[in-house]
Design an enzyme around this catalytic site. Structure first.
Site, PDB file in Angstrom:
ATOM      1  N   GLU A 160      -2.549  -2.284   4.119  1.00 15.73           N
ATOM      2  CA  GLU A 160      -3.559  -1.424   3.463  1.00 15.73           C
ATOM      3  C   GLU A 160      -3.203  -1.700   1.837  1.00 15.73           C
ATOM      4  O   GLU A 160      -2.449  -2.194   1.412  1.00 15.73           O
ATOM      5  CB  GLU A 160      -3.167   0.002   3.702  1.00 15.73           C
TER       6      GLU A 160
ATOM      7  N   ASN B  80      -2.679   8.908   2.964  1.00 10.83           N
ATOM      8  CA  ASN B  80      -3.636   7.854   3.566  1.00 10.83           C
ATOM      9  C   ASN B  80      -4.027   6.702   2.532  1.00 10.83           C
ATOM     10  O   ASN B  80      -3.798   5.462   2.652  1.00 10.83           O
ATOM     11  CB  ASN B  80      -4.730   8.066   4.360  1.00 10.83           C
TER      12      ASN B  80
ATOM     13  N   ASP C 279      -3.266  12.434  14.286  1.00  2.79           N
ATOM     14  CA  ASP C 279      -4.361  12.253  15.283  1.00  2.79           C
ATOM     15  C   ASP C 279      -5.924  12.214  14.880  1.00  2.79           C
ATOM     16  O   ASP C 279      -6.785  12.083  15.697  1.00  2.79           O
ATOM     17  CB  ASP C 279      -4.384  13.453  16.304  1.00  2.79           C
TER      18      ASP C 279
ATOM     19  N   ASP D 174     -13.522   1.561   5.188  1.00  5.85           N
ATOM     20  CA  ASP D 174     -12.244   1.924   4.886  1.00  5.85           C
ATOM     21  C   ASP D 174     -12.053   1.832   3.480  1.00  5.85           C
ATOM     22  O   ASP D 174     -12.879   2.390   2.685  1.00  5.85           O
ATOM     23  CB  ASP D 174     -11.298   0.772   5.773  1.00  5.85           C
TER      24      ASP D 174
END
Length: 288
Positions: A18, A100, A118, A198
């Site tokens: 990433e 993230n 989750d 993304d």
């Protein structure tokens, strides 16, 4: 519309690659193997160097004074120019939610977003981290915070909450910060499958490059929202992209093999690149 094919330039070196970022401040390209907690760098000879910094490292961006700011599992940590990583400033205790993605803004602050492990709907937040490491939420109730980058004039920011399937744009000013969020584009795929925007980056013409997770593609949208370039990537789980190289005309693309069976997508976890016509922008540094 232009179609390009990215070249695979490393082996499958990450589990969940990433956040690629090119900076002359640290001499080239760095990216993260997020869930391994490692920061990777790409040498001129093609060698991949790896450094472990914690249980999770979600984003790496340069500091104006040298070194880097790191989004770690539950906060941010500072790296000095000599490579020393200081204990992190924690925003919350480890548990259901982790950092993230993120990026620095025109104000010198670091904007870092979160997600639930989750992917619980509405459990995530985008935070603004000031140079003195004070922090505050700026977007709440998001699900998977991804890909923030600014227009060349600094008046707009592009942002993805991945499960929404769209790319948003927000106005930005020193007085009001991020405000007036609205849809910029809703990417479409020829195959008709679900779209998962993304990571993203913005080039010097104000166009937005968006990695589409699960599609094996990166799309370029002009500042007016028109699709004009599609890059095919030899791994389905494309996660993020940046423009780098000495002339900022190499698009680097990270990929992931998270949740894939062994051998299901052999190139997953590799780094890809392709040469493009329009250069990128120098990455904005964190001034802390």
């Amino acid at each position: 519309m232009q179609r390009l094919s990215a070249e695979r330039i490393t082996d499958s070196v990450t589990y969940h690659g990433e956040g690629p970022c090119w900076s002359d401040r640290w001499g080239g390209l760095r990216w993260v193997d997020m869930l391994a907690g490692d920061v990777l760098s790409f040498g001129e000879d093609g060698e991949v160097l790896r450094r472990h910094v914690g249980d999770v490292v979600a984003c790496v961006r340069p500091r104006a004074t040298g070194g880097a700011v790191l989004a770690v599992e539950t906060g941010v940590a500072l790296e000095d120019p000599d490579g020393t990583v200081h204990p992190p400033e924690l925003f919350w205790q480890p548990g259901a939610v982790r950092m993230n993605e993120g990026g620095a803004g025109p104000d010198g602050c670091f904007y870092a977003g979160s997600m639930a492990y989750d992917q619980a709907e509405g459990a995530a937040t985008l935070y603004r981290v000031h140079p003195d490491l004070r922090w505050e939420p700026v977007l709440e109730g998001v699900t998977v915070s991804n890909g923030i980058a600014w227009s060349p004039d600094g008046t707009r920011a592009y942002y993805n909450d991945t499960p929404t399937g769209k790319v948003d744009v927000l106005d930005w000013s020193p007085e009001q910060g991020l405000h007036r969020r609205r849809t910029f584009v809703v990417p479409q795929l020829e195959e008709g499958q679900d779209v998962h925007p993304d990571g993203l980056t913005v080039d010097s013409a104000g166009a937005v490059w968006v990695a589409l997770h699960g599609a094996g593609q990166v799309h370029r949208y002009t500042a007016e929202g028109e699709l004009d370039v599609v890059v095919e990537v030899g791994a389905r789980q494309t996660t993020a992209c940046c423009l780098g190289g000495p002339d900022l005309r190499t698009l680097y693309i990270t990929t992931s093999r998270e949740n894939l069976e062994a051998g299901e997508d052999p190139a997953a976890g590799s780094l890809f690149s392709v040469r493009v016509d329009v250069p990128g922008l120098p990455v904005l540094p964190f001034t802390g």
